[in-house]
Design an enzyme around this catalytic site. Structure first.
Site, PDB file in Angstrom:
ATOM      1  N   LYS A  31     -17.037   3.439   2.395  1.00 29.16           N
ATOM      2  CA  LYS A  31     -17.750   3.600   3.664  1.00 29.16           C
ATOM      3  C   LYS A  31     -17.579   2.342   4.519  1.00 29.16           C
ATOM      4  O   LYS A  31     -17.314   1.257   3.972  1.00 29.16           O
ATOM      5  CB  LYS A  31     -19.237   3.907   3.396  1.00 29.16           C
ATOM      6  CG  LYS A  31     -19.976   2.831   2.586  1.00 29.16           C
ATOM      7  CD  LYS A  31     -20.311   1.610   3.419  1.00 29.16           C
ATOM      8  CE  LYS A  31     -20.561   0.400   2.606  1.00 29.16           C
ATOM      9  NZ  LYS A  31     -20.497  -0.859   3.397  1.00 29.16           N
TER      10      LYS A  31
ATOM     11  N   TYR B 138       0.825  -1.199   0.000  1.00 31.16           N
ATOM     12  CA  TYR B 138       0.000   0.000   0.000  1.00 31.16           C
ATOM     13  C   TYR B 138       0.866   1.258   0.000  1.00 31.16           C
ATOM     14  O   TYR B 138       0.531   2.262  -0.642  1.00 31.16           O
ATOM     15  CB  TYR B 138      -0.919   0.016   1.219  1.00 31.16           C
ATOM     16  CG  TYR B 138      -1.934  -1.097   1.270  1.00 31.16           C
ATOM     17  CD1 TYR B 138      -2.356  -1.758   0.117  1.00 31.16           C
ATOM     18  CD2 TYR B 138      -2.499  -1.498   2.492  1.00 31.16           C
ATOM     19  CE1 TYR B 138      -3.299  -2.765   0.169  1.00 31.16           C
ATOM     20  CE2 TYR B 138      -3.445  -2.500   2.548  1.00 31.16           C
ATOM     21  CZ  TYR B 138      -3.837  -3.139   1.390  1.00 31.16           C
ATOM     22  OH  TYR B 138      -4.782  -4.144   1.449  1.00 31.16           O
TER      23      TYR B 138
END
Length: 323
Positions: free
Chosen positions: A100, A61
């Site tokens: 979300k 990441y």
């Protein structure tokens, strides 16, 4: 964006099912392109990139966050990694669309917003429902007084998930449970139409791992409005929302990704308004963020930071009530 770039360049952080669905929508946005993907494993990144024809593939990441050929990153990890991944990308100079819920709790959400503000970068919670044309029309109708003064809102969302204690839905370590995975949608819906709740009541049932498997929520507004909300990972629910006012109501089927709504005026004939999708529904959110990033915006007027912080606070309060 870099000078002279013709398209907004997206990076995809995470390679699960939600990343695939987002990319399907992103492909329908002419001014956007997916240029990079990041995974915790190089081979996974390579396979995902091959499948979607993405040129840059990163085995961490961090490497994606530091890729200067990326304008904005879609964070598609489990909930538990949202905060760290988002902060990392913002600190590295990327804009972020974070799936979300924005974070596990309001404290994390506040830290993410503060990082975006401090670095002058775009940040938005991926509340894709807000950007569906049918939902935008519902907001317009309510604002125009088409159903009078809103008094009640009902919304449910749920589907039966096979119990697996290691899965993201049932694992406490991954932020599992019906409230964070699904309940955030109706809570955000109530926030859009009723604003800050004056009162909250909630009850939950729990899976063997301790996460909530069903949650029932009652929100009351400052003007006496009432929202009744239900989320479940134990059963398939109708996914129906009804916004009722003194002069009529709006009914929305599959409201989390709607293609139509029905306006039922008091004493009048129902009227169905249709809004066919161009792709799978994610294209509207992707297009909105693409334009905001191109314009140099830091937040979305349709899903601003204050709204995400309010929803996160309500979720915290619901969890304190349900235990």
């Amino acid at each position: 964006m870099t000078s002279g770039s013709s398209k907004v360049r997206w990076g995809i952080l995470g390679t699960g099912a939600i990343a695939e669905r987002f990319l399907h929508g992103l492909r329908a946005v002419p001014d956007a392109e997916a240029v990079a993907v990041g995974s915790r494993d190089q081979s996974t990144a390579d396979r995902f990139a091959d499948r979607w024809d993405i040129p840059r593939r990163h085995g961490s990441y961090q490497a994606l966050a530091e890729d200067d050929d990326v304008d904005v990153v879609y964070v598609a990890t489990p909930h538990s990694a949202h905060h760290d991944a988002t902060v990392m990308c913002l600190e590295a100079g990327r804009g972020v669309l974070c799936e979300k819920p924005l974070a596990l709790d309001a404290a994390q959400a506040g830290a993410m917003v503060e990082t975006a503000r401090r670095n002058g970068r775009f940040l938005m919670e991926g509340m894709w429902t807000r950007f569906a044309p049918a939902m935008i029309e519902a907001v317009r109708l309510v604002g125009s007084g088409a159903i009078g003064r809103v008094r009640t809102l009902t919304a449910d969302i749920g589907w039966r998930a096979d119990y697996d204690p290691a899965s993201r839905l049932f694992s406490p370590a991954l932020g599992g449970g019906a409230l964070l995975d699904l309940g955030v949608y109706p809570v955000a819906l109530a926030s859009a139409f009723l604003g800050e709740p004056a009162g909250i009541d909630a009850r939950a049932e729990f899976a063997p791992t301790g996460v909530d498997s069903q949650v029932a929520i009652t929100l009351t507004g400052n003007g006496g409005e009432v929202a009744l909300l239900l989320a479940s990972i134990e059963t398939d629910l109708p996914a129906r929302a009804v916004i009722s006012g003194t002069e009529g109501r709006i009914e929305i089927e599959e409201w989390f990704n709607p293609t139509s709504l029905t306006l039922v005026p008091r004493g009048g004939e129902p009227r169905v308004l249709s809004f066919p999708r161009r792709a799978n529904g994610f294209e509207y959110e992707a297009a909105a963020v693409t334009e905001l990033v191109r314009a140099g915006a830091q937040e979305s007027p349709r899903m601003p930071w204050a709204e995400s912080l309010r929803v996160a606070d309500v979720l915290d309060r619901i969890r304190s009530l349900t235990g």
